[in-house]
Design a protein around this motif. Structure first.
Motif, PDB file in Angstrom:
ATOM      1  N   ALA A 139       0.840  -1.202   0.000  1.00 53.19           N
ATOM      2  CA  ALA A 139       0.000   0.000   0.000  1.00 53.19           C
ATOM      3  C   ALA A 139       0.874   1.250   0.000  1.00 53.19           C
ATOM      4  N   GLU A 140       0.282   2.369  -0.365  1.00 52.00           N
ATOM      5  CA  GLU A 140       0.995   3.636  -0.314  1.00 52.00           C
ATOM      6  C   GLU A 140       1.468   3.909   1.112  1.00 52.00           C
ATOM      7  N   GLY A 141       2.720   4.229   1.262  1.00 53.30           N
ATOM      8  CA  GLY A 141       3.287   4.464   2.584  1.00 53.30           C
ATOM      9  C   GLY A 141       4.073   3.292   3.130  1.00 53.30           C
ATOM     10  N   SER A 142       3.938   2.117   2.507  1.00 48.76           N
ATOM     11  CA  SER A 142       4.735   0.969   2.927  1.00 48.76           C
ATOM     12  C   SER A 142       6.143   1.069   2.344  1.00 48.76           C
ATOM     13  N   VAL A 143       7.116   0.599   3.119  1.00 50.03           N
ATOM     14  CA  VAL A 143       8.513   0.581   2.674  1.00 50.03           C
ATOM     15  C   VAL A 143       9.048  -0.822   2.911  1.00 50.03           C
ATOM     16  N   ALA A 144       9.483  -1.487   1.843  1.00 53.83           N
ATOM     17  CA  ALA A 144       9.854  -2.897   1.939  1.00 53.83           C
ATOM     18  C   ALA A 144      11.163  -3.117   2.690  1.00 53.83           C
ATOM     19  N   ASP A 145      12.097  -2.207   2.577  1.00 51.02           N
ATOM     20  CA  ASP A 145      13.424  -2.387   3.162  1.00 51.02           C
ATOM     21  C   ASP A 145      13.720  -1.180   4.041  1.00 51.02           C
ATOM     22  N   TYR A 146      13.154  -1.191   5.224  1.00 49.55           N
ATOM     23  CA  TYR A 146      13.200  -0.029   6.098  1.00 49.55           C
ATOM     24  C   TYR A 146      14.089  -0.335   7.301  1.00 49.55           C
ATOM     25  N   GLU A 147      14.844   0.666   7.709  1.00 49.21           N
ATOM     26  CA  GLU A 147      15.771   0.487   8.824  1.00 49.21           C
ATOM     27  C   GLU A 147      15.708   1.701   9.747  1.00 49.21           C
ATOM     28  N   VAL A 148      15.626   1.442  11.042  1.00 56.30           N
ATOM     29  CA  VAL A 148      15.603   2.503  12.047  1.00 56.30           C
ATOM     30  C   VAL A 148      16.712   2.251  13.062  1.00 56.30           C
ATOM     31  N   THR A 149      17.432   3.311  13.415  1.00 56.60           N
ATOM     32  CA  THR A 149      18.450   3.243  14.454  1.00 56.60           C
ATOM     33  C   THR A 149      18.060   4.175  15.585  1.00 56.60           C
ATOM     34  N   TYR A 150      17.892   3.615  16.769  1.00 59.41           N
ATOM     35  CA  TYR A 150      17.565   4.385  17.976  1.00 59.41           C
ATOM     36  C   TYR A 150      18.859   4.722  18.719  1.00 59.41           C
ATOM     37  N   VAL A 151      18.899   5.887  19.339  1.00 61.57           N
ATOM     38  CA  VAL A 151      20.087   6.357  20.047  1.00 61.57           C
ATOM     39  C   VAL A 151      19.792   6.419  21.547  1.00 61.57           C
ATOM     40  N   ARG A 152      20.647   5.830  22.305  1.00 57.69           N
ATOM     41  CA  ARG A 152      20.485   5.738  23.761  1.00 57.69           C
ATOM     42  C   ARG A 152      20.497   7.125  24.405  1.00 57.69           C
ATOM     43  N   PRO A 153      19.546   7.412  25.306  1.00 60.22           N
ATOM     44  CA  PRO A 153      19.561   8.690  26.030  1.00 60.22           C
ATOM     45  C   PRO A 153      20.768   8.777  26.970  1.00 60.22           C
ATOM     46  N   GLU A 154      21.054   9.974  27.408  1.00 59.55           N
ATOM     47  CA  GLU A 154      22.195  10.171  28.301  1.00 59.55           C
ATOM     48  C   GLU A 154      21.963   9.548  29.671  1.00 59.55           C
ATOM     49  N   GLN A 155      20.726   9.539  30.132  1.00 60.40           N
ATOM     50  CA  GLN A 155      20.440   8.948  31.441  1.00 60.40           C
ATOM     51  C   GLN A 155      19.300   7.930  31.300  1.00 60.40           C
ATOM     52  N   LEU A 156      19.298   6.924  32.172  1.00 58.36           N
ATOM     53  CA  LEU A 156      18.311   5.847  32.105  1.00 58.36           C
ATOM     54  C   LEU A 156      17.522   5.710  33.400  1.00 58.36           C
ATOM     55  N   GLU A 157      17.570   6.730  34.231  1.00 58.84           N
ATOM     56  CA  GLU A 157      16.883   6.666  35.520  1.00 58.84           C
ATOM     57  C   GLU A 157      15.400   6.999  35.407  1.00 58.84           C
ATOM     58  N   ARG A 158      15.031   7.746  34.387  1.00 56.56           N
ATOM     59  CA  ARG A 158      13.645   8.178  34.239  1.00 56.56           C
ATOM     60  C   ARG A 158      13.333   8.337  32.752  1.00 56.56           C
TER      61      ARG A 158
END
Length: 289
Positions: free
Chosen positions: A129-148
């Protein structure tokens, strides 16, 4: 260091012979419910590290419909298996349960494997469908702190960027998966489905994307199959819809493992947060065969 999680299969064998289609009942001691969680690798999300986003939550799926597991944002994934191979019988072969309802779908793509190494996608109605991407890649970046809670930024392989926003008033814990440890980035790859959250003038509606996805209010959602009332309110899947990475149909007699990942990358305004697939159990229709 980048922790890469590849959701689309590497080139594998295309044919496994003709399908063995039979549903003659036999005595069996197999359970129809999930027997083992093979792996759980969530993407960042508002339910990660909460009661719906831990290894314990994943294990709650074993043996019935006793809990729900959030996969987080795009790419978050769970792999599980039954105590038997799921057979290709007439009609649907297994059912996945989520917490979808009319106007609230968070679609996940489903893949299957005969051996835990070769993976094949079960095609769905919106794959092209329109808006689909067959070969999609996402990279998430770790926040500076993980306490909250703190937003988690991401970039994709299409030049896009955004963030899993922090809804700290209702989900104050860190959204970065504890299982990722000190890794600075997490990368997920797969098919991206179209955004499904739409403002209707009063609220956001998370529309369904048709048949073939998990946690999705599809036309088959309320159907009962195989004469088993436990199959109601779940998405039905047929191994006849298996395709390889090129979209070519693959014939499968049986599968050993099932993999589900969040396939929409959309942040919804307000308190809804990111679209994140939830899995609340699974049922095999060939347990008694």
């Amino acid at each position: 260091m980048k922790d890469s999680i590849w959701l689309l299969p590497i080139a594998g064998l295309l044919g496994l012979g003709g399908c063995n289609k039979t549903n003659d009942p036999e005595q069996s001691t197999h359970s129809k419910w999930i027997a083992r969680i093979v792996s759980y690798t969530p993407a960042p999300g508002q339910f990660v590290n909460s009661e719906m986003g831990t290894w314990e939550a994943a294990e709650s799926l074993v043996g019935g419909k006793k809990g729900c597991l959030s996969l987080g944002g795009f790419g978050g994934v769970v792999v599980f298996e039954f105590d038997h191979e799921v057979r290709n019988i007439e009609g649907p072969d297994f059912v996945l349960f989520g917490n979808a309802f009319d106007g609230s779908s968070e679609p996940g793509v489903v893949e299957v494997s005969p051996d835990g190494e070769r993976w094949y996608r079960l095609s769905g109605a919106a794959d092209e469908a329109e808006g689909s991407v067959a070969d999609y890649e996402v990279t998430y970046v770790r926040p500076e702190q993980l306490e909250r809670a703190e937003e988690v930024g991401w970039t994709d392989n299409r030049g896009g960027s955004g963030a899993i926003e922090a809804l700290d008033e209702i989900h104050p814990q860190s959204y970065w998966p504890v299982s990722a440890g000190a890794e600075r980035t997490l990368t997920f790859r797969g098919i991206r489905l179209p955004d499904n959250a739409v403002w209707n003038g009063a609220k956001y509606v998370l529309g369904d994307l048709g048949e073939g996805y998990a946690d999705n209010w599809s036309p088959d959602y309320t159907a009962v199959v195989g004469g088993d009332p436990d199959t109601k309110y779940g998405n039905k899947f047929d191994l006849d819809r298996a395709v390889d990475e090129t979209g070519r149909r693959v014939e499968l007699r049986t599968v050993r493992q099932i993999r589900v990942y969040t396939a929409v990358n959309q942040q919804v305004e307000g308190m809804l947060g990111e679209v994140s697939t939830e899995i609340c159990g699974a049922l095999s229709l060939s347990a008694g065969l």
